[in-house]
Design a protein around this motif. Structure first.
Motif, PDB file in Angstrom:
ATOM      1  N   LEU A  89      -7.229  13.908   6.466  1.00  0.00           N
ATOM      2  CA  LEU A  89      -8.765  13.450   6.514  1.00  0.00           C
ATOM      3  C   LEU A  89     -10.186  13.150   5.116  1.00  0.00           C
ATOM      4  O   LEU A  89     -10.111  12.221   4.876  1.00  0.00           O
ATOM      5  CB  LEU A  89      -9.622  13.486   7.473  1.00  0.00           C
ATOM      6  CG  LEU A  89     -11.328  12.821   7.632  1.00  0.00           C
ATOM      7  CD1 LEU A  89     -11.093  10.803   7.436  1.00  0.00           C
ATOM      8  CD2 LEU A  89     -11.627  12.810   9.429  1.00  0.00           C
ATOM      9  N   LYS A  90      -9.815  14.217   4.908  1.00  0.00           N
ATOM     10  CA  LYS A  90     -10.625  14.684   2.913  1.00  0.00           C
ATOM     11  C   LYS A  90      -9.841  13.565   2.354  1.00  0.00           C
ATOM     12  O   LYS A  90     -10.169  12.735   0.551  1.00  0.00           O
ATOM     13  CB  LYS A  90     -10.915  15.695   2.789  1.00  0.00           C
ATOM     14  CG  LYS A  90     -11.460  16.278   1.602  1.00  0.00           C
ATOM     15  CD  LYS A  90     -11.234  17.570   1.157  1.00  0.00           C
ATOM     16  CE  LYS A  90     -12.040  17.376  -0.023  1.00  0.00           C
ATOM     17  NZ  LYS A  90     -12.537  19.346  -0.395  1.00  0.00           N
ATOM     18  N   LEU A 111      -0.624   9.955   4.517  1.00  0.00           N
ATOM     19  CA  LEU A 111      -0.762  10.477   5.439  1.00  0.00           C
ATOM     20  C   LEU A 111       0.586  10.818   5.676  1.00  0.00           C
ATOM     21  O   LEU A 111       1.312  11.891   6.132  1.00  0.00           O
ATOM     22  CB  LEU A 111      -1.096   9.691   6.660  1.00  0.00           C
ATOM     23  CG  LEU A 111      -2.497   9.480   6.363  1.00  0.00           C
ATOM     24  CD1 LEU A 111      -2.819   8.598   7.463  1.00  0.00           C
ATOM     25  CD2 LEU A 111      -3.433  10.604   6.431  1.00  0.00           C
ATOM     26  N   GLU A 112       1.506   9.220   5.383  1.00  0.00           N
ATOM     27  CA  GLU A 112       3.684   9.969   5.606  1.00  0.00           C
ATOM     28  C   GLU A 112       3.426  11.959   4.845  1.00  0.00           C
ATOM     29  O   GLU A 112       4.378  12.287   4.801  1.00  0.00           O
ATOM     30  CB  GLU A 112       4.143   8.940   5.227  1.00  0.00           C
ATOM     31  CG  GLU A 112       5.521   9.280   5.245  1.00  0.00           C
ATOM     32  CD  GLU A 112       5.559   9.272   6.528  1.00  0.00           C
ATOM     33  OE1 GLU A 112       7.252   9.757   6.526  1.00  0.00           O
ATOM     34  OE2 GLU A 112       5.244   8.778   7.538  1.00  0.00           O
ATOM     35  N   ALA A 113       2.606  11.426   3.896  1.00  0.00           N
ATOM     36  CA  ALA A 113       3.545  13.126   2.225  1.00  0.00           C
ATOM     37  C   ALA A 113       2.925  13.931   2.653  1.00  0.00           C
ATOM     38  O   ALA A 113       2.991  15.271   2.511  1.00  0.00           O
ATOM     39  CB  ALA A 113       3.183  12.343   0.916  1.00  0.00           C
ATOM     40  N   GLN A 158     -19.656  16.565   0.653  1.00  0.00           N
ATOM     41  CA  GLN A 158     -21.575  17.090   1.844  1.00  0.00           C
ATOM     42  C   GLN A 158     -21.178  16.251   2.620  1.00  0.00           C
ATOM     43  O   GLN A 158     -20.986  16.745   3.603  1.00  0.00           O
ATOM     44  CB  GLN A 158     -22.480  16.200   0.498  1.00  0.00           C
ATOM     45  CG  GLN A 158     -23.168  17.053  -0.313  1.00  0.00           C
ATOM     46  CD  GLN A 158     -23.758  18.194   0.548  1.00  0.00           C
ATOM     47  OE1 GLN A 158     -24.220  18.574   1.038  1.00  0.00           O
ATOM     48  NE2 GLN A 158     -22.816  19.209  -0.541  1.00  0.00           N
ATOM     49  N   LEU A 159     -20.532  15.373   2.446  1.00  0.00           N
ATOM     50  CA  LEU A 159     -19.847  13.742   3.357  1.00  0.00           C
ATOM     51  C   LEU A 159     -18.668  15.101   4.580  1.00  0.00           C
ATOM     52  O   LEU A 159     -18.680  15.101   5.729  1.00  0.00           O
ATOM     53  CB  LEU A 159     -18.752  13.174   3.304  1.00  0.00           C
ATOM     54  CG  LEU A 159     -18.757  11.465   3.877  1.00  0.00           C
ATOM     55  CD1 LEU A 159     -20.069  11.042   4.483  1.00  0.00           C
ATOM     56  CD2 LEU A 159     -17.564  10.751   2.958  1.00  0.00           C
ATOM     57  N   CYS A 160     -17.571  15.796   3.882  1.00  0.00           N
ATOM     58  CA  CYS A 160     -17.265  16.809   4.580  1.00  0.00           C
ATOM     59  C   CYS A 160     -17.672  17.911   5.747  1.00  0.00           C
ATOM     60  O   CYS A 160     -17.676  18.023   6.623  1.00  0.00           O
ATOM     61  CB  CYS A 160     -15.496  17.736   3.468  1.00  0.00           C
ATOM     62  SG  CYS A 160     -14.440  15.777   3.129  1.00  0.00           S
ATOM     63  N   LEU A 183      -9.488   9.302  -1.055  1.00  0.00           N
ATOM     64  CA  LEU A 183      -9.123   6.975  -1.697  1.00  0.00           C
ATOM     65  C   LEU A 183      -9.998   6.303  -1.393  1.00  0.00           C
ATOM     66  O   LEU A 183     -10.030   5.691  -2.119  1.00  0.00           O
ATOM     67  CB  LEU A 183      -7.988   7.370  -0.368  1.00  0.00           C
ATOM     68  CG  LEU A 183      -6.054   7.935  -0.862  1.00  0.00           C
ATOM     69  CD1 LEU A 183      -5.199   7.596  -0.238  1.00  0.00           C
ATOM     70  CD2 LEU A 183      -5.923   7.485  -2.515  1.00  0.00           C
ATOM     71  N   PHE A 184     -10.589   6.542  -0.522  1.00  0.00           N
ATOM     72  CA  PHE A 184     -11.809   5.354  -0.472  1.00  0.00           C
ATOM     73  C   PHE A 184     -13.205   5.022  -1.067  1.00  0.00           C
ATOM     74  O   PHE A 184     -13.116   3.793  -1.848  1.00  0.00           O
ATOM     75  CB  PHE A 184     -12.102   5.050   1.352  1.00  0.00           C
ATOM     76  CG  PHE A 184     -13.414   3.744   1.648  1.00  0.00           C
ATOM     77  CD1 PHE A 184     -12.130   3.104   2.213  1.00  0.00           C
ATOM     78  CD2 PHE A 184     -14.579   4.471   1.926  1.00  0.00           C
ATOM     79  CE1 PHE A 184     -13.526   2.003   2.321  1.00  0.00           C
ATOM     80  CE2 PHE A 184     -15.382   2.868   1.841  1.00  0.00           C
ATOM     81  CZ  PHE A 184     -14.302   1.665   1.955  1.00  0.00           C
ATOM     82  N   ILE A 185     -13.261   5.722  -1.292  1.00  0.00           N
ATOM     83  CA  ILE A 185     -14.126   6.810  -2.054  1.00  0.00           C
ATOM     84  C   ILE A 185     -13.904   5.914  -3.191  1.00  0.00           C
ATOM     85  O   ILE A 185     -14.524   5.175  -4.346  1.00  0.00           O
ATOM     86  CB  ILE A 185     -14.505   7.463  -2.764  1.00  0.00           C
ATOM     87  CG1 ILE A 185     -15.319   8.427  -0.830  1.00  0.00           C
ATOM     88  CG2 ILE A 185     -15.740   8.249  -3.312  1.00  0.00           C
ATOM     89  CD1 ILE A 185     -16.441   9.704  -0.667  1.00  0.00           C
TER      90      ILE A 185
END
Length: 203
Positions: A98-99, A86-88, A194-196, A104-106
């Protein structure tokens, strides 16, 4: 002069507690490798660790807390990666950020699927019908809500960003993710796409 043995006793108790913790974690990992996390009970872990169930429950109120302890270092690294991302990319549109954090979480879920499933199994003291959320969920939820709100900066807020974040995280839960991956045949990349399309407004 009477020697003060309080310090020695406290150190011994700390060593015993540390040893018990390691025995619990080692036993849990052995059982989780042999079975799925869902199929292993706290009593089985206590027996495998050769400790009393009271000792186990004094350290971990439930299996979720135990699983979180097993992956806490990985969770810390995950949120450090999210913060760094988020910083970069702070000048990117919030939808792109958000994507990025969802990606990263997936990837994290793919690596730590079993233990993350265990972390998600949280019930309140009122009983299993009253679910609470894991610390991982709560921290990720706050980040998502902030980005969703940012997408509508200067305009009318998005329709209930908290609700939208709740539904997005429901789709990211282990049971939902595994169903889409193994039954529907979505790769992690297609799942993210699909999530996005479903939850992230176009900008």
């Amino acid at each position: 002069m009477v020697k003060d043995t309080g310090g020695t006793q406290a150190r011994t108790e700390r060593r015993d507690a540390a040893a018990n913790r390691q025995r619990i974690l080692d036993a849990a990992l052995r059982l989780f490798e042999q079975n799925s996390v869902e199929q292993v009970s706290m009593n089985q872990i206590a027996i495998e660790a050769q400790i009393g169930s009271g000792t186990l429950y004094r350290r971990y109120r439930n299996k979720s807390e135990l699983c979180l302890d097993l992956i806490k270092d990985n969770v810390v690294l995950l949120f450090e990666d999210i913060e760094a991302y988020l910083e970069a990319h702070q000048t990117d549109p919030p939808s792109q950020r958000l994507k990025g954090i969802l990606s990263l979480f997936i990837r994290f879920r793919e690596k730590k699927l079993q233990l993350l499933t265990g972390v998600e199994e949280v019930s309140s003291p009122s009983g299993p019908q009253f679910k609470t959320q894991s610390p991982v969920h709560n921290e990720l939820h706050g980040i998502i809500v902030k980005l969703l709100n940012e997408m509508s900066a200067g305009e009318q807020p998005l329709p209930d960003s908290v609700f939208r974040a709740d539904m997005l995280l429901m789709a990211l839960r282990s049971d939902s993710y595994v169903f889409q991956r193994d039954v529907r045949g979505y790769s992690p990349e297609l799942f993210l796409e699909q999530l996005c399309l479903t939850f992230v407004p176009e900008q």
